[in-house]
Design an enzyme around this catalytic site. Structure first.
Site, mmCIF file in Angstrom:
data_model
loop_
_atom_site.group_PDB
_atom_site.id
_atom_site.type_symbol
_atom_site.label_atom_id
_atom_site.label_comp_id
_atom_site.label_asym_id
_atom_site.label_seq_id
_atom_site.Cartn_x
_atom_site.Cartn_y
_atom_site.Cartn_z
ATOM 1 N N ALA A 117 -31.398 45.757 33.848
ATOM 2 C CA ALA A 117 -32.161 44.373 34.552
ATOM 3 C C ALA A 117 -32.157 43.159 33.951
ATOM 4 O O ALA A 117 -33.107 42.492 34.035
ATOM 5 C CB ALA A 117 -33.358 45.022 35.210
ATOM 6 N N CYS A 118 -31.163 42.984 32.917
ATOM 7 C CA CYS A 118 -31.235 41.537 32.431
ATOM 8 C C CYS A 118 -30.602 40.531 33.063
ATOM 9 O O CYS A 118 -29.604 40.838 33.907
ATOM 10 C CB CYS A 118 -30.403 41.944 31.065
ATOM 11 S SG CYS A 118 -30.344 40.159 30.043
ATOM 12 N N GLY A 119 -31.001 39.240 33.140
ATOM 13 C CA GLY A 119 -30.620 38.460 33.879
ATOM 14 C C GLY A 119 -29.410 37.502 33.665
ATOM 15 O O GLY A 119 -28.768 36.842 34.385
ATOM 16 N N CYS A 121 -27.173 39.155 30.903
ATOM 17 C CA CYS A 121 -26.168 40.070 30.032
ATOM 18 C C CYS A 121 -24.773 39.955 30.825
ATOM 19 O O CYS A 121 -24.801 39.986 32.063
ATOM 20 C CB CYS A 121 -26.754 41.628 29.832
ATOM 21 S SG CYS A 121 -28.156 41.649 28.956
#
Length: 282
Positions: A117-119, A121
């Site tokens: 859930a990295c915005g 990566c």
């Protein structure tokens, strides 16, 4: 859009646990609820776009909010259909865009695979970092409204109460009354789900503030700004870039919000105290 199928997908499961206190022998503690975490492949038909680790609830809201904050759509009307497909490895969230929006998406040619859930990566270069082109006038938040929202939040987090392992994002009225909450194992996902719900409800971004239970990274500021809300309150601390972006947007950023007080970060916005003769402080 078809009705939600969320009820068929459990938000949590039961797992056997054992407990210990670092000095005594391990003892049987019975069962504990843990949140379901599922790989959700977001597909803008027919092209896969991202794999997010998410709680398989409110997926239609997630599709709308994610598409909006990622810049795929300008509004709910740009989505023709949302479908969910089961896969032994997870779920496919298939979003059918209006023809012009699909062409715009394909032209961007941004591809992310296998991320959590990295915005950011997986972006190609620093120039691809998201940045909203807007400026807010600097919202004035009432201190007692923040306190009211914090006091109400827990009862709106059934999944967190059950598992103690999920984030929440809430939309709060100017007086602190909580109007909507979405939960997820991913903090970005919870906020995207909330924004998707608010877009469907045609909520006025200027008529309230966002409250999040997680740390406040710059992506959380960006998503809030994309939605159009001028104030963000976080229970945990902000990062340096979150403060920098909030200042650039004129967003009121409150963090480390606890029952006994909070901190205003950056130079934008005001907090109105109802205790000291209505005095306004930065």
């Amino acid at each position: 859009m078809p009705p939600s199928d969320d009820q068929k997908r459990p938000a949590f499961m039961r797992s056997r646990t054992r407990t210990f206190d670092y000095t005594d022998a391990i003892s049987d503690a019975g069962m504990r609820s843990v949140p379901v975490e599922t790989a959700v492949n977001i597909v803008y038909a027919p092209v896969p776009y991202a794999v997010m680790m998410a709680t398989p609830q409110d997926l239609e809201d997630f599709a709308i909010g994610f598409s909006f904050t990622e810049g795929m759509i300008d509004g709910v009307e740009d989505i023709r259909d949302i479908a969910v497909e089961e896969d032994e490895r997870g779920l496919r969230l298939i979003v059918s865009l209006a023809a012009d929006k699909l062409q715009r998406h394909l032209a961007r040619a941004r591809k992310i695979a296998g991320v959590t859930a990295c915005g950011v990566c997986g972006i190609d270069d620093l120039a691809s970092l998201p940045q909203v082109k807007r400026r807010f006038p600097g919202a004035a938040l009432r201190a007692d409204a923040i306190s009211t929202a914090l006091g109400q939040l827990r009862k709106h987090q059934p999944l967190s109460v059950e598992t103690a392992a999920t984030h929440a994002a809430a939309w709060c009225a100017p007086n602190g009354a909580i109007r909507a909450v979405r939960e997820d194992v991913g903090r970005h996902n919870a906020l995207d789900k909330l924004i998707g719900h608010l877009l469907r409800e045609k909520a006025d971004p200027s008529d309230g503030f966002v409250l999040i239970t997680s740390r406040c990274s710059f992506e959380m500021v960006e998503k809030t700004a994309v939605f159009g809300a001028s104030a963000l309150v976080a229970i945990s601390a902000p990062t340096s870039l979150a403060i920098e972006r909030a200042n650039a947007y004129g967003m009121t950023l409150v963090a480390i919000a606890r029952a006994d007080g909070a901190m205003v970060f950056g130079n934008a916005g005001k907090i109105i105290s109802t205790v000291v003769t209505g005095e306004t402080t930065r």
